[in-house]
Design an enzyme around this catalytic site. Structure first.
Site, PDB file in Angstrom:
ATOM      1  N   GLY A 298       0.812  -1.221   0.000  1.00 33.07           N
ATOM      2  CA  GLY A 298       0.000   0.000   0.000  1.00 33.07           C
ATOM      3  C   GLY A 298       0.840   1.263   0.000  1.00 33.07           C
ATOM      4  O   GLY A 298       0.659   2.153  -0.822  1.00 33.07           O
ATOM      5  N   GLU A 335       1.077   5.850   7.550  1.00 28.56           N
ATOM      6  CA  GLU A 335       2.480   6.107   7.198  1.00 28.56           C
ATOM      7  C   GLU A 335       3.007   7.318   7.962  1.00 28.56           C
ATOM      8  O   GLU A 335       4.154   7.334   8.400  1.00 28.56           O
ATOM      9  CB  GLU A 335       2.652   6.297   5.689  1.00 28.56           C
ATOM     10  CG  GLU A 335       2.100   5.164   4.814  1.00 28.56           C
ATOM     11  CD  GLU A 335       2.543   3.764   5.225  1.00 28.56           C
ATOM     12  OE1 GLU A 335       3.638   3.625   5.787  1.00 28.56           O
ATOM     13  OE2 GLU A 335       1.768   2.804   4.984  1.00 28.56           O
ATOM     14  N   HIS A 338       3.956   6.404  11.482  1.00 28.76           N
ATOM     15  CA  HIS A 338       5.221   5.676  11.565  1.00 28.76           C
ATOM     16  C   HIS A 338       6.398   6.606  11.865  1.00 28.76           C
ATOM     17  O   HIS A 338       7.441   6.144  12.324  1.00 28.76           O
ATOM     18  CB  HIS A 338       5.516   4.967  10.233  1.00 28.76           C
ATOM     19  CG  HIS A 338       5.017   3.549  10.155  1.00 28.76           C
ATOM     20  ND1 HIS A 338       5.155   2.632  11.162  1.00 28.76           N
ATOM     21  CD2 HIS A 338       4.402   2.876   9.136  1.00 28.76           C
ATOM     22  CE1 HIS A 338       4.645   1.459  10.784  1.00 28.76           C
ATOM     23  NE2 HIS A 338       4.172   1.586   9.559  1.00 28.76           N
TER      24      HIS A 338
HETATM   25  N1  TRP Z   1       5.995  -0.532   6.206  1.00 26.55           N
HETATM   26  C1  TRP Z   1       5.008  -0.553   5.171  1.00 26.55           C
HETATM   27  C2  TRP Z   1       3.706  -0.241   5.849  1.00 26.55           C
HETATM   28  O1  TRP Z   1       3.321   0.114   6.666  1.00 26.55           O
HETATM   29  C3  TRP Z   1       4.863  -1.896   4.555  1.00 26.55           C
HETATM   30  C4  TRP Z   1       5.514  -2.072   3.235  1.00 26.55           C
HETATM   31  C5  TRP Z   1       5.457  -1.252   2.191  1.00 26.55           C
HETATM   32  C6  TRP Z   1       6.260  -3.177   2.786  1.00 26.55           C
HETATM   33  N2  TRP Z   1       6.116  -1.782   1.138  1.00 26.55           N
HETATM   34  C7  TRP Z   1       6.615  -2.948   1.480  1.00 26.55           C
HETATM   35  C8  TRP Z   1       6.649  -4.348   3.365  1.00 26.55           C
HETATM   36  C9  TRP Z   1       7.345  -3.856   0.728  1.00 26.55           C
HETATM   37  C10 TRP Z   1       7.394  -5.274   2.632  1.00 26.55           C
HETATM   38  C11 TRP Z   1       7.737  -5.016   1.335  1.00 26.55           C
HETATM   39  O2  TRP Z   1       2.856  -0.239   6.145  1.00 26.55           O
HETATM   40 ZN    ZN Z   2       3.049   0.178   8.566  1.00 22.11          ZN
END
Ligand code: TRP
Ligand code: ZN
Length: 942
Positions: A298, A335, A338
């Site tokens: 996403g 996001e 985070h």
């Molecule tokens: N950290 C991202 C999220 O919250 C997750 C994510 C995005 C991800 N792209 C990715 C995880 C590709 C693994 C691979 O929500």
């Molecule tokens: Zn996340």
């Protein structure tokens, strides 16, 4: 009913993953990253070297990129004399040097996972290590590392993509400050972005230019990002609580600037909310979001440069549904949140993934609840959790919120880590109460700012501020599987005593048996005959502690395998309302009768449980119809029918539902809540609860039962639908969303009945908003060709209208893929050849193939197995280009044990075919792990 073929079991060529027994040195670390090897939490050791600064020079060309990585490194322990391990994958090394001196082939060793630099004396103090490497972003179909999405260069580094850009100690406990210089053609790539602040921009020879970015905050490599391309920029700003002005920029493909307003508004709301609820302020002067079309997930929270799947940014009323608006809002918030829960305080290792994801999902869910209706939001989350996460927890990939091991970390971005992880944080909040929870989160952010920590550290802060012992509670992080809670009650009219016996049970999961009882909050209420809650006077003879929680009623804290709770002074037998607000992510078992459930549906002060009572009623009907059909099966019948007793039930149940279709009630109740009450459980939500399923038989029962309910509701739904048409807000994007939810639920009810195709067509044709157009389209796609030619007209009209909008066309593919009438295997094959389809775009792949496999029960689970084979072939092919997507698409196949023959053997045969590819073809680590685990002997579950 059907004859089952002989299982075509050939032993898969799968080997047991090697278990490294000693704590790995650098070489073992190298080995453990290779094919078919598991990584274990218990093997965690801190890195032998720290990397303090990173200076990257990224020189972008059409057919390659040259990456110069200059690292300042120092040993964690000057006396260790350890060799230096750096990850690196798919990198062509041009040169390497240490303290300015070029290294020769003898100074290091390279394999497919990285490089090992032999120790020498000048590595005992801080030193500079520089590499130059060549990569090919234009050929990067995995979409990990630096890749191209159409004419754009962009990156995705989480979890382990940075090692595909340059040599690095690519693990989250290595935190450095970054400086990044990007050089590219000035005309093709006018926009050059990376994390942090723009330091300089200048033109260089050959019609090129470069930009220098510096990020003052130390971060793990997975948060690195860069973007280069031609993009339009939409601007806004936000003033923080301390009065600082932040520039907010969203970058999108030229032409899409008009679709950014909602994302920008959502971002500002999220920034404000995080200040108010968590005291968290943004920390840089600039916050960028870039929308890209080709993205595996996403969105990604890279420090100050969030990169988004364009489907999670762009929204305007004509082309985006209300659901899309909500998704954009929550993902933008997710996001953004985070920045604190993930970036400022990050994960020590990937076993701690839920530290950031569970917490951040919890934060974004609370944010969305605050922006809209809390009860609607809660129901939607739980509905999803119970259908998909419970299924995961009962399947071969079941794992704890903090897993013990993994082969490929990309496979662990799961519903368990995200959704169950959020439930765990939610339970902590409930146990502590608002004030202590806030103090705990303040302490966590303050104490661990700038560090890479563990879920233990998080819980320790909560323990410290509350002076509570959460040792038992932490089993939620280590024990997989959904606990079952069985409740028996007894009422004594003479003494006025009401007693609950509560027994918990945690099922075995792969690798975990004989689990310990868990500690969790279990909110309940005793509903009286007149619909009010009894004052609950908990007797001291009870074994569990109880206290009141605002908005949740009575909170019982369960800890032991069996608990008893006794209430005194109850004048008549109450109707028990259990697990209010879904206070714990457990399966509740209690024998309600229809009258009690109807009572709760009408009166429960807990909105969640009003909804839940309605769901249990419908599920009970499905169970009864299936029970009879299965019994008939043994006599060669398999007859699916509604009997006399059901008819009485249908009367009562539907008259309860009709209350939510009364136009009068619309002013007094949230119409979105009414809509949820009227929506029957999904087929997948139902069968998730069943031990073994004959898919096509269950589907017939489900269709028959829902048809009967819809028949009962026809008149009321039709009236409600018509009356809502003239509501003054119905066409207002924001104020009308809840009304449309109800009206389109009416349409969905009507579309189960033959007479309403014209109405659906009418709505489809005249819709001004995408929500209404899609609802009309979805409704039409229920009608077989023999009944109406409107569906085919709609398919053509929709394509004609939206062919230039890829995101809208994703819906066009997905709705057909989910349709039993227009999503047959032949249709799927034809659509996969459509000029607007692409095998390289994850959104398209999900829309067509994943939707077909996960949602089209009728066509995918064809007892001949043709659809299974087609999806298996598709997965095998995609595994060669994008393993993350291939591996995720395999999920529906992994559930084979749940189905009866022939489905079970046929699915298993396809998994075996994936495990044993033809000829030279190699299976990715991603796919290998899923296939391997789903074929492994399951643990006995009781
Ligand atoms: N950290 C991202 C999220 O919250 C997750 C994510 C995005 C991800 N792209 C990715 C995880 C590709 C693994 C691979 O929500
Ligand atoms: Zn996340």
């Amino acid at each position: 009913m059907s004859t089952s073929p002989e299982p075509t079991a050939t032993a898969p060529k799968l080997t047991q993953p090697d278990i490294p027994d000693a704590a790995p040195g650098p070489e073992a670390q190298a080995a453990s990253a290779s094919q078919n090897q598991a990584v274990y939490l218990r093997d965690y050791t801190p890195p032998a070297y720290r990397i303090d600064t990173v200076d990257l020079y990224v020189d972008l060309h059409e057919d390659h990129a040259l990456i110069t990585g200059k690292l300042t490194i120092q040993p964690a322990d000057a006396s260790s004399r350890a060799d230096l391990w750096l990850h690196g994958e798919a990198l062509e090394l041009v040169s390497a040097s240490l303290n300015g001196e070029r290294l020769s082939e003898d100074d290091f060793r390279i394999d497919e996972n990285g490089m090992l630099v032999s120790y020498r004396d000048d590595m005992a103090q801080a030193f500079e290590f520089e590499t130059v490497s060549r990569i090919r972003p234009q050929d990067n179909t995995r979409l990990e590392g630096l890749y191209r999405s159409k004419n754009l260069f962009c990156t995705q580094c989480e979890a382990e993509g940075f090692r595909r850009i340059t040599w690095f100690l690519d693990r989250p406990d290595v935190m450095a400050t970054y400086r990044c210089t990007i050089e590219a053609d000035r005309d093709k790539y006018p926009v050059l972005l990376s994390n942090g602040n723009l330091v300089s921009e200048e033109n260089v020879d050959g019609n090129r230019h470069r930009a220098v970015w510096e990020d003052p905050f130390r971060k793990p490599s997975y948060l690195f990002a860069l973007v280069a391309g031609t993009l339009d920029r939409v601007e806004d700003s936000f003033t923080t609580m301390s009065g600082r002005n932040i520039d907010l920029h969203i970058y999108v493909d030229p032409g899409n600037a008009g679709k950014c307003r909602h994302a920008l508004d959502s971002l500002k709301k999220a920034m404000k909310w995080d200040e108010e609820r968590y005291g968290r302020e943004y920390d840089l002067d600039l916050f960028n979001i870039v929308a890209v079309d080709d993205f595996n997930m996403g969105a990604m929270e890279n420090k100050s440069l969030n990169i988004f799947n364009s489907s999670c940014v762009l929204a305007d009323p004509a082309s985006a549904s209300d659901a899309t608006f909500d998704r954009v809002e929550s993902i933008v918030a997710h996001e953004y949140f985070h920045n604190w829960s993930g970036n400022r305080v990050t994960c020590r290792d990937w076993f701690q993934l839920s530290l950031k994801e569970g917490f951040t999902v919890y934060r974004d869910a609370c944010f969305s609840a605050d922006m809209h209706s809390p009860v609607v939001n809660r129901i939607e989350h739980v509905r999803f959790l119970r259908t998909a996460q419970f299924a995961e927890d009962a399947g071969p990939m079941a794992h704890a919120v903090r897993p013990e091991s993994y082969m490929e970390i990309s496979n662990f971005y799961t519903l368990t880590i995200y959704e169950k992880g959020a439930e765990v944080v939610r339970m902590i909040h409930l146990l502590l109460g608002d004030e202590l929870f806030r103090r705990g989160s303040d302490l966590y952010f303050e104490r661990f700012d700038g560090q890479a920590v563990t879920t233990e550290d998080f819980v320790a802060c909560m323990e410290e501020v509350s002076e509570r012992d959460l040792t038992q509670f932490k089993l939620w992080y280590s024990q997989a599987g959904t606990p079952g809670v069985k409740i028996k009650d007894r009422y004594d009219a003479k003494t006025g005593e009401y007693q609950l016996s509560i027994r918990q049970h945690i099922p075995d999961t792969p690798g975990q048996t004989n689990k310990k009882p868990m500690h969790f909050p279990f909110c309940i209420g005793l509903v009286s005959e007149d619909g009010k809650d009894f004052d609950t006077n908990v007797d001291s003879a009870s074994t569990a502690a109880a206290s009141f929680r605002e908005g949740h009623g009575l909170m019982i804290e369960l800890r032991q395998k069996e608990e008893t709770v006794i209430f005194k002074g109850i004048p008549h037998k109450p109707v028990i309302s259990l697990n209010r607000g879904f206070s714990a992510p457990v399966r509740v078992e209690y024998e309600y009768d229809t009258t009690e459930l109807l009572h709760l549906m009408q009166y429960d002060s807990d909105g969640f449980n009003r909804w839940n009572a309605g769901q249990i009623l419908a599920l009970g009907l499905f169970d009864r119809v299936l029970g009879r059909a299965s019994a008939g099966d043994s006599e060669g019948g398999g007859v699916v029918e509604i009997d006399e007793a059901d008819k009485g039930f249908l009367q009562e149940y539907s008259s309860a539902l009709k209350q939510y279709l009364k136009p009068g009630s619309i002013s007094s109740q949230d119409p979105a809540f009414c809509a949820l009450l009227l929506q029957l459980p999904d087929f997948s939500a139902w069968i998730e609860r069943l031990p073994q399923v004959d898919i096509q038989l269950a589907l017939s029962c489900y269709e028959q039962a829902t048809l009967e309910i819809c028949k009962q509701l026809e008149q009321a739904a039709s009236q409600c639908y018509d009356e809502l048409a003239s509501h003054p807000n119905i066409a207002d994007r924001e104020a009308g969303a809840e009304l449309r939810a109800l009206r389109n639920t009416c349409l969905a009810i009507l579309s189960r009945l033959p007479e309403h195709a014209e109405r659906a067509w009418q709505q489809f044709e005249t819709a001004q908003l995408m929500t209404d157009q899609l609802a009309g389209f979805r409704a039409l796609l229920r009608y077989p060709r023999s009944q109406s030619n409107r569906p085919e007209q709609a398919i053509a009209a929709f394509e004609k209208q939206w062919q230039n909008d890829g995101l809208v066309m994703d819906n066009w593919f997905a709705l057909q893929a989910a349709s039993r009438e227009y999503g047959t295997l032949a249709d799927i094959k034809r659509l996969s050849e459509h000029r607007l389809f692409s095998r390289f775009n994850p959104n398209k792949l999900r829309s067509l193939f994943t939707t077909f496999a996960a949602q089209n029960w009728a066509c995918f689970h064809d007892p001949k197995g043709d659809s299974y084979r087609f999806i298996r072939e598709t997965i095998a092919e995609l595994d060669q280009t994008n393993p993350q997507i291939a591996s995720r698409m395999t999920t529906p196949l992994t559930r084979w044990r749940k189905y009866s023959e022939p489905y079970s053997s046929l699915l298993r045969a396809e998994l075996e075919a994936l495990a044993n590819p033809e000829g030279e073809t190699e299976i990715s680590k991603d796919l290998y792990e899923i296939v391997y685990k789903s074929l492994q002997e399951a643990n006995k579950t009781d």
